[in-house]
Design an enzyme around this catalytic site. Structure first.
Site, PDB file in Angstrom:
ATOM      1  CE  LYS A  65      14.336  14.324 -32.223  1.00 20.24           C
ATOM      2  NZ  LYS A  65      14.054  15.428 -32.848  1.00 20.24           N
ATOM      3  CB  THR A 152      -5.401  20.336 -29.080  1.00 22.07           C
ATOM      4  OG1 THR A 152      -5.580  19.538 -30.213  1.00 22.07           O
ATOM      5  CG2 THR A 152      -6.002  20.114 -28.038  1.00 22.07           C
TER       6      THR A 152
HETATM    7  P1  ATR Z   1       5.870  16.533 -33.068  1.00 15.54           P
HETATM    8  O1  ATR Z   1       6.851  15.714 -32.361  1.00 15.54           O
HETATM    9  O2  ATR Z   1       6.117  16.250 -34.641  1.00 15.54           O
HETATM   10  O3  ATR Z   1       5.586  17.896 -32.741  1.00 15.54           O
HETATM   11  P2  ATR Z   1       3.342  15.687 -31.941  1.00 15.54           P
HETATM   12  O4  ATR Z   1       4.021  16.112 -30.737  1.00 15.54           O
HETATM   13  O5  ATR Z   1       2.379  14.482 -31.988  1.00 15.54           O
HETATM   14  O6  ATR Z   1       4.684  15.430 -33.005  1.00 15.54           O
HETATM   15  O7  ATR Z   1       2.680  16.999 -32.511  1.00 15.54           O
HETATM   16  C1  ATR Z   1       2.114  17.047 -33.789  1.00 15.54           C
HETATM   17  C2  ATR Z   1       1.599  18.258 -33.910  1.00 15.54           C
HETATM   18  O8  ATR Z   1       0.879  18.374 -35.268  1.00 15.54           O
HETATM   19  C3  ATR Z   1       0.421  18.583 -33.060  1.00 15.54           C
HETATM   20  O9  ATR Z   1       0.433  20.095 -32.670  1.00 15.54           O
HETATM   21  C4  ATR Z   1      -0.950  18.455 -33.683  1.00 15.54           C
HETATM   22  O10 ATR Z   1      -2.065  19.150 -33.370  1.00 15.54           O
HETATM   23  P3  ATR Z   1      -2.967  18.431 -32.136  1.00 15.54           P
HETATM   24  O11 ATR Z   1      -2.012  18.984 -30.854  1.00 15.54           O
HETATM   25  O12 ATR Z   1      -4.098  19.438 -32.295  1.00 15.54           O
HETATM   26  O13 ATR Z   1      -2.941  17.133 -32.216  1.00 15.54           O
HETATM   27  C5  ATR Z   1      -0.720  18.897 -35.342  1.00 15.54           C
HETATM   28  N1  ATR Z   1      -1.265  18.276 -36.333  1.00 15.54           N
HETATM   29  C6  ATR Z   1      -1.139  16.919 -36.732  1.00 15.54           C
HETATM   30  N2  ATR Z   1      -1.940  16.808 -37.646  1.00 15.54           N
HETATM   31  C7  ATR Z   1      -2.593  17.798 -37.779  1.00 15.54           C
HETATM   32  C8  ATR Z   1      -3.543  18.268 -38.903  1.00 15.54           C
HETATM   33  N3  ATR Z   1      -4.085  17.421 -39.939  1.00 15.54           N
HETATM   34  N4  ATR Z   1      -3.950  19.436 -38.613  1.00 15.54           N
HETATM   35  C9  ATR Z   1      -3.474  20.487 -37.883  1.00 15.54           C
HETATM   36  N5  ATR Z   1      -2.618  20.043 -36.817  1.00 15.54           N
HETATM   37  C10 ATR Z   1      -2.206  18.781 -36.802  1.00 15.54           C
END
Ligand code: ATR
Length: 267
Positions: A65, A152
């Protein structure tokens, strides 16, 4: 013949060809819609090849994307704010990038589930690409407030800043979520992929509509919503069909009827 496709890697499990075949049948258009597995570092080459074959446009899914965003020579406001492109249209040799993910979510909420977003308090879990992709269409429906909570916190705060001029948003860490009930909770984290649900205050789900952007199985978020007395629990299948419908309309000018397609897929 309208030549369309979806690019991804992997791509074999994509439901898009099936969905678009149903739209084509409904609208009486002759459409060829195929799956294209592009090499991880070869999106542009693969896309250019398809364009040279006479493509009218294509969808783009994980992990391309952002490549598609950079590949487009013109972007819609939606795509610009999403920072990602899931739909490309070739018009008069111009490569136009659009993002229909957020429109798809909002259309599923508003048209299919009959949920009016106006004056609602919306809590979004996650601040990654998925959240950025849905924020503008949500804010355009004038909710009272959109809260973005992320593991985060700084990423949630960054999105708050970026979307400041489109509506009332606030960004903070997951641990700051209160037990106060909200109207709608959207799970836009990728935590479900690892079979996880972040440990957050359950009270916010009491009486809420809980929507997981993922589809195809009961997710830990959906289990959490049930355990915390959500009023409605929905997966992202409707969003998938609605984003496809919005892409189809962007390419052809014809608006498909999504209800029978969603019912077919649910079966
Ligand atoms: P996408 O395109 O699916 O949004 P991404 O940009 O990698 O993928 O974002 C993943 C999101 O899921 C992020 O907000 C991530 O939190 P961080 O920014 O702190 O990394 C969140 N996320 C992934 N695994 C998680 C978990 N186990 N608990 C809480 N948040 C999670």
């Amino acid at each position: 013949m309208i030549k369309l496709a979806v690019f991804g890697n992997p791509i074999e499990h994509s439901l898009s060809p099936d969905i678009h075949a149903q739209f084509a049948q409904q609208t009486g258009l002759t459409v060829e819609y195929k799956k294209i597995l592009a090499p991880i570092n070869g999106f542009s080459e693969s896309a250019n090849h398809f364009i040279n074959e006479g493509a009218s446009g294509f969808n783009v899914t994980v992990p391309f994307k952002l490549d598609a965003f950079n590949f487009a020579s013109k972007l819609t406001l939606n795509a610009k704010m999403a920072g990602a492109v899931n739909t490309i249209k070739i018009k008069d040799k111009v490569i136009i990038g659009e993002n229909t993910d957020g429109i798809g979510l909002v259309n599923d909420l508003v048209s299919n589930l009959k949920i009016d977003l106006k004056d609602k308090v919306v809590l979004i879990l996650g601040a990654g690409g998925a959240t950025q992709g849905i924020l503008l269409p949500i804010l355009e429906k004038s909710p009272k407030r959109v809260m973005i909570a992320n593991r985060t916190a700084s990423k949630a705060k960054k999105l708050q800043q970026d979307f400041l001029s489109y509506g009332k948003t606030c960004g903070f860490g997951l641990e700051k979520i209160k037990h106060d009930p909200v109207d709608i909770i959207i799970n836009a984290t990728s935590a479900s992929l690892d079979g996880k649900m972040p440990d957050i205050a359950g009270g916010c789900a009491n009486g809420a509509i809980c929507y997981d952007l993922m589809y195809g199985k009961q997710t830990p978020f959906m289990d959490w919503a049930k355990a915390n007395n959500a009023a409605m629990i929905v997966d992202g299948l409707g969003m998938l069909v609605e984003q496809a419908a919005s892409s189809f309309e962007f390419w052809t000018g014809k608006k498909p009827n999504t209800q029978p397609v969603i019912s077919n897929l649910r079966r």
